[in-house]
Write an enzyme that holds these catalytic residues in place. Structure first.
Site, PDB file in Angstrom:
ATOM      1  CG  ASP A  59      -1.753  -1.477   1.299  1.00 26.53           C
ATOM      2  OD1 ASP A  59      -1.898  -1.999   0.312  1.00 26.53           O
ATOM      3  OD2 ASP A  59      -1.804  -1.778   2.669  1.00 26.53           O
TER       4      ASP A  59
ATOM      5  CG  HIS B 105       0.564  -4.103  10.984  1.00 24.35           C
ATOM      6  ND1 HIS B 105       1.943  -4.280  10.467  1.00 24.35           N
ATOM      7  CD2 HIS B 105      -0.202  -4.751   9.827  1.00 24.35           C
ATOM      8  CE1 HIS B 105       1.789  -4.694   9.191  1.00 24.35           C
ATOM      9  NE2 HIS B 105       0.781  -4.921   8.878  1.00 24.35           N
TER      10      HIS B 105
ATOM     11  N   GLY C 202     -10.625  -8.079   7.630  1.00 24.26           N
ATOM     12  CA  GLY C 202     -12.021  -8.684   7.230  1.00 24.26           C
ATOM     13  C   GLY C 202     -12.962  -8.075   8.040  1.00 24.26           C
TER      14      GLY C 202
ATOM     15  CG  ASN D 233     -13.530  -1.294   6.341  1.00 21.31           C
ATOM     16  OD1 ASN D 233     -13.562  -1.051   7.624  1.00 21.31           O
ATOM     17  ND2 ASN D 233     -12.699  -2.353   6.268  1.00 21.31           N
TER      18      ASN D 233
ATOM     19  CB  SER E  56     -11.628  -1.806   2.165  1.00 20.23           C
ATOM     20  OG  SER E  56     -11.015  -3.046   2.091  1.00 20.23           O
TER      21      SER E  56
ATOM     22  CD  GLU F 198      -8.794  -3.752  -0.617  1.00 22.18           C
ATOM     23  OE1 GLU F 198      -9.360  -3.780   0.436  1.00 22.18           O
ATOM     24  OE2 GLU F 198      -7.721  -4.355  -0.857  1.00 22.18           O
TER      25      GLU F 198
ATOM     26  CG  HIS G 163      -3.400   0.004  -1.537  1.00 21.64           C
ATOM     27  ND1 HIS G 163      -4.518  -0.582  -0.569  1.00 21.64           N
ATOM     28  CD2 HIS G 163      -3.177   1.063  -1.420  1.00 21.64           C
ATOM     29  CE1 HIS G 163      -4.596   0.558  -0.038  1.00 21.64           C
ATOM     30  NE2 HIS G 163      -4.142   1.686  -0.084  1.00 21.64           N
TER      31      HIS G 163
END
Length: 334
Positions: free
Chosen positions: A34, A88, A111, A151, A171, A221, A291
């Site tokens: 990303d 993270h 998820g 999200n 996403s 996403e 991404h």
């Protein structure tokens, strides 16, 4: 007029040199997920998913030096939201505005849509500058399971022609959203009219969002809005990420004359109805790519993204390519 033997030889030589240079670049590609980038003076600074947000610097977008992470420890607000959060941090976005650098970042669980986007600022990107200091402003927008069908991850800051700031994000779930920001760029406006859905794909609710097989399960996403020649281009990533060689990620795009859409693909299909024109996808070398972020550096348009390297156990690595424009549509060759 046919080419001479010498001209043919020269063309072949150029292709060989280009291929060798590309191979060396790919061989030495840094491991990132990303990626986003900004230029300050003669240096480029890259931010990516990682512990505390991974940071790299480079004088030429080829040779990269690892810098200290943005956060040595997780911000307190992230722990208040999720006591199990381990610093993270996902999918940042970096932009300079009026002499200040704004770094948006994602806090989430894989998820799930229990997520939030925060923002941290700095006066400079140069770690050796005495003014170098990251100041966290906490969460900007948050999604809550059972309340929201979107999200709050994968942020991207953009501005319309009037200079109004907007944050796109999203996403899976019910797609990509865009919301107007206040002028301080650290808060959203509360007006319902400031929210829009700008891209989505059908989701099979009986399937887990990360286990859809060959069926679409809202797999879109990583929005990124890039302005060029009177259009806003909305880049997004489709299909499965984060699975190494099993990934099926690819980059698509739509465009609009308004930042809030509707975004249409090359066939005039709306992105809110699953439309999207292919920009690039995997090949023999790269299992999948995605991404993405788009920038103009020194009058050249680039797409910055990661790919899963088939030749290195599917590790995610940095890819930088020039964008080729044909009839107003972008494409990228791997």
């Amino acid at each position: 007029m046919p080419l001479t033997f010498k001209q043919w030889f020269f063309l072949i030589f150029l292709c060989m040199v280009s291929s060798i240079g590309m191979a060396q670049s790919e061989k030495n590609a840094i491991r990132v997920h990303d990626p986003v980038m900004v230029q300050q003076d003669d240096s480029y600074y890259l931010f990516a998913t990682g512990r505390g947000i991974a940071v790299w610097s480079s004088p030429d977008m080829k040779d990269w030096k690892r810098e200290e992470s943005v956060f040595e420890e997780a911000p307190q607000w992230t722990l208040d939201m999720n006591p199990d959060f381990r610093n993270h941090i996902w999918a940042p976005d970096i932009a300079e505005y009026n002499g200040t650098y704004y770094l948006y970042y994602s806090v989430s669980q894989f998820g799930r849509n229990k997520s939030a986007i925060g923002v941290v600022t700095n006066e400079t990107m140069n770690p050796n500058d005495p003014n170098y200091e990251w100041v966290d402003h906490g969460p900007v927008v948050q999604s809550v399971p059972g309340r929201d069908l979107w999200n709050a991850i994968d942020p991207n800051l953009s501005f319309d022609d009037e200079g109004t700031p907007w944050l796109s994000f999203g996403s899976y779930w019910r797609g990509i959203k865009i919301v107007q920001l206040k002028k301080n760029l650290t808060e959203i406006t509360t007006s319902p009219q400031s929210w829009r859905t700008i891209a989505s794909r059908h989701r099979y609710w009986k399937l887990d969002v990360r286990d859809a097989g060959n069926k679409s399960s809202g797999d879109i996403e990583a929005p990124f809005i890039f302005k060029k020649n009177g259009f806003y281009y909305l880049f997004a990533s489709w299909d499965r990420c984060c699975a190494g060689k099993e990934s099926t990620y690819k980059v698509v795009v739509g465009r609009s004359e308004n930042i809030t859409g509707p975004y249409l693909d090359k066939t005039d299909k709306k992105m809110i109805h699953g439309g999207g024109t292919l920009v690039t996808k995997g090949n023999k070398k790269w299992a999948a790519v995605g991404h993405q972020a788009a920038y103009t550096f020194d009058d050249t348009d680039y797409l910055i993204f990661h790919g899963y390297d088939n030749e290195d156990d599917g590790d995610a690595k940095l890819i930088i390519r020039e964008i080729e424009w044909t009839d107003g549509w972008p494409a990228v060759k791997l």
